[in-house]
Design a protein around this motif. Sequence first.
Motif, PDB file in Angstrom:
ATOM      1  N   ASP A 264       0.854  -1.186   0.000  1.00 56.68           N
ATOM      2  CA  ASP A 264       0.000   0.000   0.000  1.00 56.68           C
ATOM      3  C   ASP A 264       0.893   1.240   0.000  1.00 56.68           C
ATOM      4  OD1 ASP A 264      -1.793   2.070   0.690  1.00 56.68           O
ATOM      5  OD2 ASP A 264      -2.977   0.752   1.974  1.00 56.68           O
TER       6      ASP A 264
ATOM      7  N   ASP B 284      -8.023   0.597   5.238  1.00 57.63           N
ATOM      8  CA  ASP B 284      -6.631   0.142   5.208  1.00 57.63           C
ATOM      9  C   ASP B 284      -6.483  -1.106   4.342  1.00 57.63           C
ATOM     10  OD1 ASP B 284      -7.276  -2.186   6.713  1.00 57.63           O
ATOM     11  OD2 ASP B 284      -7.068  -1.069   8.583  1.00 57.63           O
TER      12      ASP B 284
ATOM     13  N   TRP C 131      -8.322  -4.361   5.380  1.00 61.79           N
ATOM     14  CA  TRP C 131      -9.770  -4.277   5.115  1.00 61.79           C
ATOM     15  C   TRP C 131     -10.055  -4.582   3.650  1.00 61.79           C
ATOM     16  CZ3 TRP C 131     -13.415  -1.853   2.176  1.00 61.79           C
ATOM     17  CH2 TRP C 131     -14.711  -1.711   2.688  1.00 61.79           C
TER      18      TRP C 131
ATOM     19  N   ARG D 274       0.411   5.495  -0.059  1.00 59.55           N
ATOM     20  CA  ARG D 274      -0.553   6.600  -0.024  1.00 59.55           C
ATOM     21  C   ARG D 274       0.180   7.929   0.133  1.00 59.55           C
ATOM     22  NH1 ARG D 274      -5.839   4.091   3.060  1.00 59.55           N
ATOM     23  NH2 ARG D 274      -5.395   1.930   2.535  1.00 59.55           N
TER      24      ARG D 274
END
Length: 530
Positions: A324, A517, A520, A326
Amino acid sequence: MGGGTLARLLSSSSSSAAAAAAAAPASRRLLASAAAAGARLATPTPSTGPAGAAASSPPRKGGVVGAIRSALGDAASPLPPGYKVDEQFLHETPTHVTTLSNGLRVATERHPVGAATVGVWVDAGSRFETEDTNGAAHFLEHLVFKGSAAMSQRALETTVENMGANFNAYTSREQTAYFGRAVTAHVPELTNILADILLNSEMSPASVERERDVILREYAEVNKLPEEELFDNLHATAFQGTPLAQTILGSEDCIRSLQRPDLRAYVKRHYQPHRMVLVGAGDVDHDTFATQADKLFGGMRSDPDAESAAQLVAARPCFLTGSDMRVRDDYAPDAHFVIAVESCGWAHADAVAFMVLESLLGGWERYATTGDVVSSRLANGLHATPSAKRVGAFNTSYADTGLFGLSAVAAPHDLDDVVSVMMGELVRLHTAVDEGALAAAKAALKTRMMAAADGSTAAAEETARQLLVYGRKVPLAEWVARIDAVDAAAIKRLVGKYVWDREVAVSALGNVSQLPDLTWIRRRTFSTLY
């Protein structure tokens, strides 16, 4: 349809194609002859050619269906018994290919339109750079047009302008292209110029410094575009630690540090004849073009020790890491994010099914005129989610891997609702596929495929790309047959194999404080009940 069956569909036998050419009526021989010619172009490798191997079946007579079955052999088995390809797809401009003694391939498609596009496509891009030379391929794209030993930049620009021609170039992660377009009378001169600037590019230290400043300004502008930054970050996190994580423009440090010897070394290693394709599309005669190409490019030395792109890919394979990235800006008006899974390479057995899946999911935009009347379940679900603004499926393929997923733009609140709809509709296809929606998606894919090859430049680009990634030009009728062979069972299997309970990569920027997140989102790959 299982992966093995589709793998057979992705291969065609030259012997069965030749048999079809003898058995089919004259007006229907194009499919068989094109398949035979394509099979003769190269012996595909596991990384660069169609996966699997088709067993030759006895030639069968019987019109269009017989021609298809004879050309594709056992690969035709997934098609229904009464399957027919519209005859308009069989009448296609043939692609002629000549391989020079040094391994460079020369391909033409003749369209008598009074003009032609001529270009060289190289099987090299940012993927084949080192960490210290990231950006070299793009740097070369700029330098090539700055003159050669025989022609200064000003003389080059004047000559091109007087011809009424134009030149262009682009760099991707696996390919670099240099091409131009001119009226028929100037095609030989255009080809001469292209050969000169590629083989004799001066790359003077002064030119390197000037282009460095240009590229740094381009780097700053590109980083202001959300979509560019979003997908660069996606590659960086999804393929971290592998060559596909590198950006096309290169890092700022590399752009500032690259010097003439670095660029020369990159050219020497990667601009090898066996990794290059010269294409002419439009009003161009193949024999004349091939003869000129041999005079201009035939002198390129073929290094017997030079690696092929497939060997370089195998030495440094790329794979997705669940991750991830961001870039949060709480003052931005929107949230931009991408959710992707690892797909497959260009020539993998599942590649065509991914193309159909992308078309099936489609795209949606709230403020488009069709925003609330699209038949897609994904579009309907998003229209009922107030914060969603725009969502689209994407399918990016490379030699050995790929990325498939959904990108979205949404208001910064209730982002979990947007993600729930997106993941829910994607995962649902593992168990339920609407036959009507699938038929519409396949029809739309065929339409886009045909529209994308409109014009000499598009035709040249598609021919070059297919020769580099498949080793041959795939006939349109074969594409239609492959797309039609993807049924609901194939889509279910595809989602089950690549999406269901698989790792995901997420890239997000903007006002993303409410974006769920990674854990999830990961749970939504196998259930929407959490």
